[in-house]
Design a protein around this motif. Structure first.
Motif, short mmCIF file in Angstrom:
data_model
loop_
_atom_site.label_atom_id
_atom_site.label_comp_id
_atom_site.label_asym_id
_atom_site.label_seq_id
_atom_site.Cartn_x
_atom_site.Cartn_y
_atom_site.Cartn_z
N GLY B 36 0.81 -1.22 0.00
CA GLY B 36 0.00 0.00 0.00
C GLY B 36 0.84 1.26 0.00
O GLY B 36 2.04 1.23 0.26
N LEU B 37 0.18 2.35 -0.34
CA LEU B 37 0.76 3.68 -0.27
C LEU B 37 -0.04 4.48 0.74
O LEU B 37 -1.25 4.27 0.90
CB LEU B 37 0.69 4.38 -1.63
CG LEU B 37 1.41 3.71 -2.80
CD1 LEU B 37 1.05 4.41 -4.10
CD2 LEU B 37 2.92 3.72 -2.58
N GLU B 38 0.66 5.41 1.42
CA GLU B 38 -0.02 6.28 2.40
C GLU B 38 -0.78 5.44 3.42
O GLU B 38 -1.94 5.73 3.75
CB GLU B 38 -0.98 7.24 1.68
CG GLU B 38 -0.29 8.23 0.78
CD GLU B 38 0.52 9.25 1.55
OE1 GLU B 38 0.03 9.75 2.57
OE2 GLU B 38 1.67 9.51 1.14
N VAL B 39 -0.14 4.39 3.90
CA VAL B 39 -0.79 3.46 4.82
C VAL B 39 -0.75 4.05 6.24
O VAL B 39 0.32 4.44 6.71
CB VAL B 39 -0.07 2.10 4.80
CG1 VAL B 39 -0.67 1.15 5.84
CG2 VAL B 39 -0.13 1.49 3.40
N PRO B 40 -1.90 4.14 6.93
CA PRO B 40 -1.87 4.67 8.29
C PRO B 40 -1.22 3.66 9.25
O PRO B 40 -1.37 2.45 9.07
CB PRO B 40 -3.35 4.88 8.62
CG PRO B 40 -4.08 3.95 7.71
CD PRO B 40 -3.24 3.78 6.48
N ARG B 49 1.57 8.32 8.65
CA ARG B 49 1.28 7.71 7.35
C ARG B 49 2.58 7.20 6.77
O ARG B 49 3.59 7.90 6.77
CB ARG B 49 0.69 8.74 6.38
CG ARG B 49 -0.72 9.14 6.72
CD ARG B 49 -1.70 8.47 5.77
NE ARG B 49 -3.08 8.64 6.25
CZ ARG B 49 -4.11 8.00 5.74
NH1 ARG B 49 -3.95 7.13 4.76
NH2 ARG B 49 -5.31 8.19 6.20
N LEU B 170 3.17 7.16 -10.40
CA LEU B 170 2.50 8.23 -9.64
C LEU B 170 3.03 9.54 -10.19
O LEU B 170 4.17 9.91 -9.92
CB LEU B 170 2.84 8.13 -8.16
CG LEU B 170 1.93 7.36 -7.25
CD1 LEU B 170 2.37 7.54 -5.80
CD2 LEU B 170 0.48 7.75 -7.39
N ARG B 171 2.23 10.26 -10.91
CA ARG B 171 2.74 11.40 -11.65
C ARG B 171 2.38 12.74 -11.01
O ARG B 171 3.04 13.75 -11.24
CB ARG B 171 2.17 11.33 -13.06
CG ARG B 171 2.88 12.17 -14.03
CD ARG B 171 2.45 11.84 -15.43
NE ARG B 171 2.74 12.96 -16.29
CZ ARG B 171 2.27 13.09 -17.50
NH1 ARG B 171 1.48 12.16 -18.00
NH2 ARG B 171 2.58 14.13 -18.24
N ARG B 208 -10.03 11.95 -14.21
CA ARG B 208 -9.36 11.21 -15.27
C ARG B 208 -7.86 11.44 -15.26
O ARG B 208 -7.08 10.53 -15.52
CB ARG B 208 -9.92 11.67 -16.62
CG ARG B 208 -11.32 11.17 -16.84
CD ARG B 208 -11.60 11.18 -18.31
NE ARG B 208 -13.04 11.17 -18.53
CZ ARG B 208 -13.62 11.66 -19.59
NH1 ARG B 208 -12.90 12.21 -20.53
NH2 ARG B 208 -14.92 11.60 -19.74
N VAL B 209 -7.47 12.66 -14.97
CA VAL B 209 -6.05 13.02 -15.04
C VAL B 209 -5.29 12.43 -13.85
O VAL B 209 -4.15 12.00 -13.98
CB VAL B 209 -5.91 14.56 -15.09
CG1 VAL B 209 -4.50 15.00 -14.82
CG2 VAL B 209 -6.39 15.08 -16.43
N PRO B 211 -5.57 9.51 -11.45
CA PRO B 211 -6.37 8.29 -11.23
C PRO B 211 -6.58 7.95 -9.76
O PRO B 211 -7.54 7.26 -9.43
CB PRO B 211 -5.57 7.21 -11.97
CG PRO B 211 -4.22 7.78 -12.20
CD PRO B 211 -4.36 9.25 -12.23
N GLN B 212 -5.69 8.43 -8.89
CA GLN B 212 -5.86 8.12 -7.46
C GLN B 212 -6.71 9.18 -6.76
O GLN B 212 -6.80 9.20 -5.53
CB GLN B 212 -4.50 7.98 -6.77
CG GLN B 212 -3.70 9.25 -6.55
CD GLN B 212 -2.83 9.63 -7.73
OE1 GLN B 212 -3.13 9.32 -8.87
NE2 GLN B 212 -1.72 10.31 -7.46
N TYR B 215 -9.11 8.71 -3.76
CA TYR B 215 -8.55 8.25 -2.48
C TYR B 215 -7.69 9.31 -1.80
O TYR B 215 -7.01 9.02 -0.83
CB TYR B 215 -7.76 6.96 -2.70
CG TYR B 215 -8.51 6.00 -3.59
CD1 TYR B 215 -9.78 5.55 -3.24
CD2 TYR B 215 -7.98 5.60 -4.81
CE1 TYR B 215 -10.50 4.71 -4.07
CE2 TYR B 215 -8.69 4.76 -5.65
CZ TYR B 215 -9.95 4.32 -5.27
OH TYR B 215 -10.66 3.50 -6.10
#
Lengths: 356, 318
Positions: B36-40, B49, B170-171, B208-209, B211-212, B215
């Motif tokens: 995961g990313l940014e996992v608490p 995080r 991750l852009r 759209r630009v 995608p995450q 979240y």
């Protein structure tokens, strides 16, 4: 009007052979309404088979088989030119229809008992390769029992292997259970057939389409997607699709042609130079979807957003086969296996072949 | 658009965990997968995080990557990472354990090469001497403390050759400037043109630009949306015949971009030329407006500069 009617007509002597155009369709809702929209001025009628439709009549008539929910077969005995012109116009003006873009490898072994009789290799590298290349344009047609033999010999000559790329083939097919058909097949999923077994023709179309679908759907499992974690945070699945090719002699020429917006790539974009590579935020004009590229001298990365059509990647690779490198291959071993028609997870990742 | 330095470390970690990207995938090859990313995570100090968490299920080993774009070390965060509980991370990141062995943990700082020595020094001074993985255009290099896991040591100790930056998985983040959004938003708008659509809202474009987007936290969402909106305004100014930015109104609550025309309105040749025109402008920016033609009075006055008094004065004039 049903499939038996088509089978009977196929087996009867006819001045015109049957043509079958396989088209990838993404209908939203009712098939009849969708076909009426696609058919423009052509009338669309249902038949006794709920998946089979009659479109048009007289000079231009199609029998559309939608049993495969994604790849539809447009059968016609009308003139090839008229049928092709009509379908091409529909596909170019819509973003929800596309051809199949069969890699060279997918034109082989269309049926276990098929005998290859004629083969055309058509490589047109003039727009992506500079002067001085060993082979920029190579078009070879071989008719005979050993059609593939000459192409293998040409491929063995230094500098010629990347310029061998199969465009169309013809087979004689005798099957003890089905009967006989002569099948000519073009890489855009267009079949021309004559014989005594429509069933065999349909099965050949289904076999070719099915393995193409496997490749397209495998690519769709690689699209980049983000999912939340139950306790917070997110995770990512998929990643860029890596495509490898011979060293690009002129990067400017290569990216200019690829993103010119013209056929066959029909990619829109403004390449941005980053050191020795390029980044492009592009649009696939065939389907009207944004995709991003990193392009280096021997590979490119394709970033397909979630929900992308896998046909985008296959079309790119198939067109690179005919415009830049007949030996282009996927970096992902499983994708290359599906591309080479080998069992997935069983092939080597190098995968450099022309499918001969 | 090159990947900005602050996003290189996290993308390097993602690349190491992903097969077939054109970058080394050594962690993936040894069985590590992104959890995961940014996992608490909670520690005895407080909560935090975690930038990226990976796990190797067969050995119950967890790796936490702290991804640093710059050279400053947040010592409070370092203390929290030093107090992490591996079992807690397994639960919050939903990691599937496959071994009966106890869960082990490595924390690694991932940073750009130019900041690596400074980060190692800061961590040692804080008595939280974590291993550090530095990234340059040609290699990944391990510095600082050793890893506890033999597998991780086998993979990361020493150097790993790379060619160029990692893939940009991750852009965008909340610090991405407007100009980095412009080419992506422009491509989305051209895609809309190709569908002959008439309007698209800024929130839809943003989803759209980025995608995450769904979240992200509320503040980050707001920041990202504002930049996409600014990109829309800029593109509408550059291509005023194609796009028009529509601010929110009483009737329409969301800002949007109206699509005024499409290359699809033309025949095949005109269509291709229409798309090529858009690409040319994207490459070079909008054509500079021609200066207005000067009026006759301005030209008349210009005569003062091209005709000198000597030439016009009559001979013999007093």
């Amino acid at each position: 009007m049903n499939r038996a009617t088509l089978a009977k007509r196929f087996a009867e002597p006819s001045p015109a052979p049957l043509k079958t155009f396989v088209v990838e369709a993404h209908p939203n809702g009712d098939r009849v309404e969708y076909l009426r929209d696609v058919g423009a001025d052509l009338p669309v009628e249902s038949t006794e088979d709920r998946y089979l439709f009659r479109m048009g009549g007289g000079e231009l008539e199609f029998f559309v088989d939608t049993l495969d929910d994604r790849f539809w077969s447009f059968h016609t005995w009308s003139k090839s030119g008229d049928a092709q012109t009509f379908l091409k116009a529909q596909l170019e003006s819509r973003r929800d229809l596309d051809w199949m873009w069969l890699p060279s490898q997918h034109l082989k072994d269309v049926w276990p008992t098929a005998d290859l009789r004629t083969l055309l290799s058509d490589f047109r590298g003039q727009k992506m390769l500079p002067d001085g290349e060993v082979a920029r344009d190579v078009r070879v047609r071989v008719d005979g029992a050993d059609s593939a033999g000459l192409l293998k010999w040409i491929s063995s000559k230094p500098g010629y292997a990347p310029a061998v790329s199969v465009d169309r083939v013809a087979y004689e097919v005798d099957d003890p259970d089905f009967g006989h058909t002569t099948e000519a097949l073009h890489r855009l999923g267009r079949f021309v057939a004559a014989g005594d077994s429509f069933e065999l023709h349909q099965e050949i179309v289904r076999r070719v389409t099915s393995r193409y679908r496997d490749l397209v759907e495998l690519i769709e499992t690689r699209t980049l997607s983000f999912e939340p974690l139950a306790e917070g945070g997110l995770t990512i699945s998929g990643g860029p699709v890596l495509i490898r090719y011979r060293p690009v002699p002129d990067m400017g020429l290569f990216v200019d042609e690829m993103f010119s917006g013209r056929e066959p790539f029909r990619l829109w974009g403004a390449p941005e130079e980053e050191g020795e590579a390029f980044h492009v935020d592009a649009v696939d004009l065939h389907v009207g979807q944004r995709i991003a590229f990193d392009i280096a001298q021997t590979w490119l990365r394709l970033y397909l957003p979630q929900g992308s059509c896998g046909n985008t990647a296959v079309r790119l690779v198939a067109n690179l086969q005919h415009r830049f490198d007949g030996q282009v291959f996927f970096g992902d071993r499983d994708l290359q296996s599906a591309f080479d028609l080998l069992p997935v997870s069983a092939s080597a990742s190098s995968g450099v072949s022309n499918g001969l | 658009m090159p990947l900005p330095p602050r996003l290189v470390p996290v993308n390097a970690v993602l690349a190491l965990l992903t097969a077939n990207t054109g970058w080394p995938s050594d962690l993936f090859d040894r069985g590590y997968r992104l959890a995961g990313l940014e996992v608490p995570a909670s520690t005895k100090h407080s909560t935090t995080r975690l930038d990226a968490v990976a796990a190797r299920g067969v050995s119950n080993h967890v790796v936490v990557a702290e991804c640093k774009g710059g050279g400053n070390v947040d010592l409070d965060q370092a203390d929290k990472l030093n107090a992490l509980d591996a079992d807690g991370i397994v639960r919050t990141a939903s990691i599937d354990l496959q071994s009966a062995a106890p869960v082990t943990l490595d924390v690694v700082y991932v940073c750009m090469e130019e900041h690596a020595e400074r980060i190692v020094t800061a961590l040692e001074s804080n008595e939280t001497p974590f291993p550090v993985l530095s990234i340059s255009g040609s290699e990944l290099r391990h510095l600082g403390a050793p890893f506890t896991s033999d597998t991780l040591s086998d993979v990361l100790v020493g150097t790993i050759a790379v060619s160029g930056p990692p893939p940009a998985i991750l852009r965008f983040d909340d610090q991405t400037p407007v100009e980095e959004f412009v080419p992506v938003v422009r491509a989305e708008l051209v895609a809309e043109q190709s569908h002959r659509r008439e309007i698209i809202t800024v929130p839809t474009l943003t989803e759209r630009v980025v995608p995450q987007y769904a979240y992200l936290g509320k503040t980050v969402k707001g920041a990202v949306t504002r930049r996409v909106e600014a990109a829309c305004k800029r593109i509408s100014q550059d291509l005023p015949d194609d796009f028009q930015f529509r601010p929110p109104t009483g009737e329409f609550a969301e800002p949007a971009v109206k699509i005024l025309r499409s290359p699809e309105d033309h025949d095949t040749r005109g269509r291709t030329q229409g798309y090529q025109r858009l690409a040319r402008i994207a490459r070079k920016g909008p054509p500079k407006p021609k200066p207005p033609l000067p009026g006759h009075l301005r030209l008349f006055e210009e005569l003062d500069d091209v005709v000198t008094d000597d030439e016009t004065s009559e001979e013999g004039e007093a």
